[in-house]
Scaffold this motif. Structure first.
Motif, short mmCIF file in Angstrom:
data_model
loop_
_atom_site.label_atom_id
_atom_site.label_comp_id
_atom_site.label_asym_id
_atom_site.label_seq_id
_atom_site.Cartn_x
_atom_site.Cartn_y
_atom_site.Cartn_z
N UNK A 5 22.39 -30.33 60.62
CA UNK A 5 22.68 -28.89 60.56
C UNK A 5 21.47 -28.15 61.08
N UNK A 6 21.70 -26.95 61.51
CA UNK A 6 20.59 -26.13 62.01
C UNK A 6 19.93 -25.43 60.83
N UNK A 7 18.62 -25.45 60.76
CA UNK A 7 17.96 -24.75 59.66
C UNK A 7 18.20 -23.25 59.78
N UNK A 8 18.37 -22.62 58.65
CA UNK A 8 18.60 -21.19 58.65
C UNK A 8 17.28 -20.46 58.86
N UNK A 9 17.27 -19.52 59.75
CA UNK A 9 16.02 -18.78 59.98
C UNK A 9 15.74 -17.83 58.83
N UNK A 10 14.48 -17.55 58.63
CA UNK A 10 14.08 -16.58 57.61
C UNK A 10 14.61 -15.20 58.00
N UNK A 11 15.01 -14.41 57.02
CA UNK A 11 15.54 -13.09 57.37
C UNK A 11 14.47 -12.22 58.02
N UNK A 12 14.87 -11.55 59.06
CA UNK A 12 13.95 -10.64 59.74
C UNK A 12 14.18 -9.24 59.19
N UNK A 13 13.17 -8.70 58.58
CA UNK A 13 13.27 -7.37 57.99
C UNK A 13 12.42 -6.43 58.82
N UNK A 14 13.07 -5.57 59.54
CA UNK A 14 12.37 -4.56 60.29
C UNK A 14 12.41 -3.24 59.54
N UNK A 15 11.66 -2.29 60.04
CA UNK A 15 11.61 -0.98 59.40
C UNK A 15 12.99 -0.34 59.37
N UNK A 80 10.46 -2.03 46.85
CA UNK A 80 10.95 -3.39 46.91
C UNK A 80 12.46 -3.53 46.81
N UNK A 81 13.15 -2.56 46.20
CA UNK A 81 14.60 -2.66 46.11
C UNK A 81 15.24 -2.78 47.50
N UNK A 82 14.92 -1.90 48.45
CA UNK A 82 15.52 -2.05 49.78
C UNK A 82 15.18 -3.39 50.45
N UNK A 83 13.98 -3.88 50.22
CA UNK A 83 13.57 -5.16 50.80
C UNK A 83 14.43 -6.30 50.24
N UNK A 85 17.32 -5.98 48.87
CA UNK A 85 18.69 -5.73 49.32
C UNK A 85 18.90 -6.29 50.74
N UNK A 86 17.91 -6.14 51.60
CA UNK A 86 17.99 -6.70 52.96
C UNK A 86 18.11 -8.21 52.93
N UNK A 87 17.55 -8.85 51.94
CA UNK A 87 17.64 -10.30 51.81
C UNK A 87 18.99 -10.73 51.25
N UNK A 88 19.82 -9.75 50.87
CA UNK A 88 21.12 -10.07 50.30
C UNK A 88 21.09 -10.34 48.81
N UNK A 89 20.05 -9.88 48.15
CA UNK A 89 19.88 -10.12 46.72
C UNK A 89 19.94 -8.83 45.91
N UNK A 90 20.86 -7.95 46.28
CA UNK A 90 20.95 -6.65 45.60
C UNK A 90 21.26 -6.81 44.11
N UNK A 91 22.00 -7.85 43.74
CA UNK A 91 22.32 -8.04 42.32
C UNK A 91 21.07 -8.34 41.50
#
Length: 144
Positions: A5-15, A80-83, A85-91
């Motif tokens: 399987x292809x490794x999943x890339x780290x999420x890219x968080x831009x401004x 940090x909340x928006x950060x 949230x960008x990672x998909x961990x809003x919960x």
């Protein structure tokens, strides 16, 4: 070596992604409640110094320390909340907010008890700051 399987890339968080997530934060009811509870805690913490049952009277140093503490906690949530949230961990971020809402809620109840507002015995008995005050806060014969 061949990968299955292809490794999943780290999420890219831009401004821009952070900014979009931050805009969603304003509409989040948990965040609104979090800010409201902080404001109520600041107000009750300040007002309790004017009541007879207060251990401490109004003090600018204590007030400034509380204001700095609350501002740092709110700042951490805003940054940090928006950060997260960008990672998909809003919960998880909402869980962070719920934890602090509960902590501030306890502080508000303690402040109200110190001001002499009658609270149920089951509540005052379970809060250390109020249980140690004995009969000074609530009358032992009250129906609560």
């Amino acid at each position: 070596m061949m990968y299955m399987y292809a490794p999943t890339p780290a999420p890219h968080i831009g401004l821009m992604q952070w900014w979009i997530a931050a805009e969603k934060l304003v509409e989040n009811p948990w965040f609104t409640t979090f800010l409201l509870v902080i404001i109520v805690d600041l107000a009750t913490g300040f007002l309790k110094g004017f009541f007879k049952g207060a251990d401490e009277k109004v003090n600018s140093t204590t007030g400034r320390q509380g204001l700095i503490k609350h501002t740092v906690i709110a700042g951490i949530a805003v940054i940090f909340y928006p950060l997260v949230d960008c990672w998909g961990l809003a919960n998880f971020a909402n869980g962070f907010l719920m934890f602090f809402i509960g902590q501030y809620g306890i502080s508000i109840v303690e402040n109200l008890g110190i001001m002499g507002i009658p609270l149920p015995n089951w509540l005052t008995g379970n809060l250390e700051k109020l249980a140690n005050r004995g009969g000074r806060v609530n009358d032992k014969n009250s129906k609560y």
